[in-house]
Design a protein around this motif. Structure first.
Motif, mmCIF file in Angstrom:
data_model
loop_
_atom_site.group_PDB
_atom_site.id
_atom_site.type_symbol
_atom_site.label_atom_id
_atom_site.label_comp_id
_atom_site.label_asym_id
_atom_site.label_seq_id
_atom_site.Cartn_x
_atom_site.Cartn_y
_atom_site.Cartn_z
ATOM 1 N N ALA A 95 0.834 -1.212 0.000
ATOM 2 C CA ALA A 95 0.000 0.000 0.000
ATOM 3 C C ALA A 95 0.864 1.255 0.000
ATOM 4 O O ALA A 95 0.586 2.210 -0.733
ATOM 5 N N SER A 143 1.026 3.540 -3.376
ATOM 6 C CA SER A 143 0.504 4.902 -3.321
ATOM 7 C C SER A 143 1.568 5.911 -3.734
ATOM 8 O O SER A 143 1.285 6.888 -4.434
ATOM 9 N N TYR A 175 -3.746 11.010 -2.161
ATOM 10 C CA TYR A 175 -3.017 10.871 -0.912
ATOM 11 C C TYR A 175 -3.989 10.701 0.262
ATOM 12 O O TYR A 175 -3.754 9.888 1.167
ATOM 13 N N TYR A 198 -5.191 7.236 0.195
ATOM 14 C CA TYR A 198 -4.159 6.338 0.708
ATOM 15 C C TYR A 198 -4.136 6.345 2.232
ATOM 16 O O TYR A 198 -3.998 5.298 2.871
ATOM 17 N N SER A 258 -4.623 3.005 4.335
ATOM 18 C CA SER A 258 -3.517 2.538 5.168
ATOM 19 C C SER A 258 -3.940 2.488 6.628
ATOM 20 O O SER A 258 -3.507 1.603 7.374
#
Length: 275
Positions: free
Chosen positions: A203, A207, A263, A266, A270
């Motif tokens: 991940a 990303s 972002y 992500y 995450s």
């Protein structure tokens, strides 16, 4: 002086530097995007850019090219990291160290290397013409979107391998030995033991690669791919070639918004994955 005041004083210098060197230039770009050449403040530059076919083509190319390169990097990076980490061979440590060095290479250097190999007058076409006697070689894909895709996968794959190797270095080998002793074959061990441990690293690397591919300029420029225009190259075209600075700023704002949005996505993913 209270502790809260002391903390505020310590925070002021980095906040001021951030405002001067990042937020202020970004603010100038946003302001220029709503100031057409005719003067005043208007959203006319946004209307003109969004209505242009060049912007829609660049947006579509960016939207499919960056995720496709990211998927390629994830697949290739995961396979190479598995080989480096778990398949014993002489020179594995040297390969891992070379990957660290590779991360410092400029993107155009990798593109030039591919041009030397697969370019119109590159090594592959030279060998083909020498062997077959043909006037031209068959390798011409570097000037197509597939050439850009190959160059991006080649350059950005180490950005996936590096966090994977770090994750594999903390993997308990006893789990692998136990799974193997119970009769599990390599594909099942990879799927049920290694892959769950690698998900946070995948991940993180994926990303990063996605954001870098969205903003990649050098690879697209140096391949000279015909008809391949991404948002960063469109910014260059409007600002340098057309002197359309409001239009260039509009495209730049869109590119920044997409990057920041990805972002944020992500961070959400995450956090749920426990990365």
């Amino acid at each position: 002086m209270t502790s809260s005041t002391r903390r505020l004083l310590w925070a002021l210098p980095p906040v001021a530097l951030l405002a001067v060197f990042f937020l202020y230039p970004l603010l100038l770009v946003v302001r220029q995007s709503v100031q057409p050449d005719g003067g005043g403040t208007s959203f006319e530059p946004y209307t003109d850019v969004f209505a242009s076919g060049a912007f829609r083509d660049a947006l579509w190319t960016t939207v499919w090219l960056a995720p496709a390169a990211t998927v390629g990097c994830l697949v290739l990076g995961f396979f190479l990291a598995l080989v480096i980490a778990f398949v014993p061979f002489r020179g594995a440590k040297a390969v891992a160290k070379f990957i660290d060095v590779f991360l410092s290479f400029p993107s155009f250097l990798i593109t030039l290397a591919l041009l030397f190999i697969y370019g119109t007058v590159g090594m592959a076409n030279g060998v083909w013409t020498d062997v077959t006697g043909a006037a031209e070689g068959p390798f011409r894909f570097l000037t197509t979107p597939w050439g850009v895709l190959l160059a991006e996968i080649t350059y950005f794959t180490p950005f996936v391998i590096r966090p994977l190797l770090a994750a594999f270095s903390h993997l308990d080998t006893a789990q692998l030995e136990a799974a193997s002793s119970l009769g599990a074959r390599a594909p099942r061990i990879i799927r049920q033991v290694i892959l769950p441990e690698a998900l946070p690293a995948l991940a993180a690397g994926g990303s990063l690669v996605l954001v870098l591919c969205l903003n990649e300029f050098g690879i697209v420029l140096f391949t000279g791919a015909k008809g391949v225009t991404t948002l960063p190259t469109l910014v260059y075209s409007k600002a340098i070639l057309e002197s359309d600075y409001p239009g260039a700023c509009v495209v730049a704002v869109v590119n920044v918004l997409i990057s920041v949005g990805l972002y944020g996505l992500y961070r959400v993913v995450s956090r749920r994955a426990g990365a």
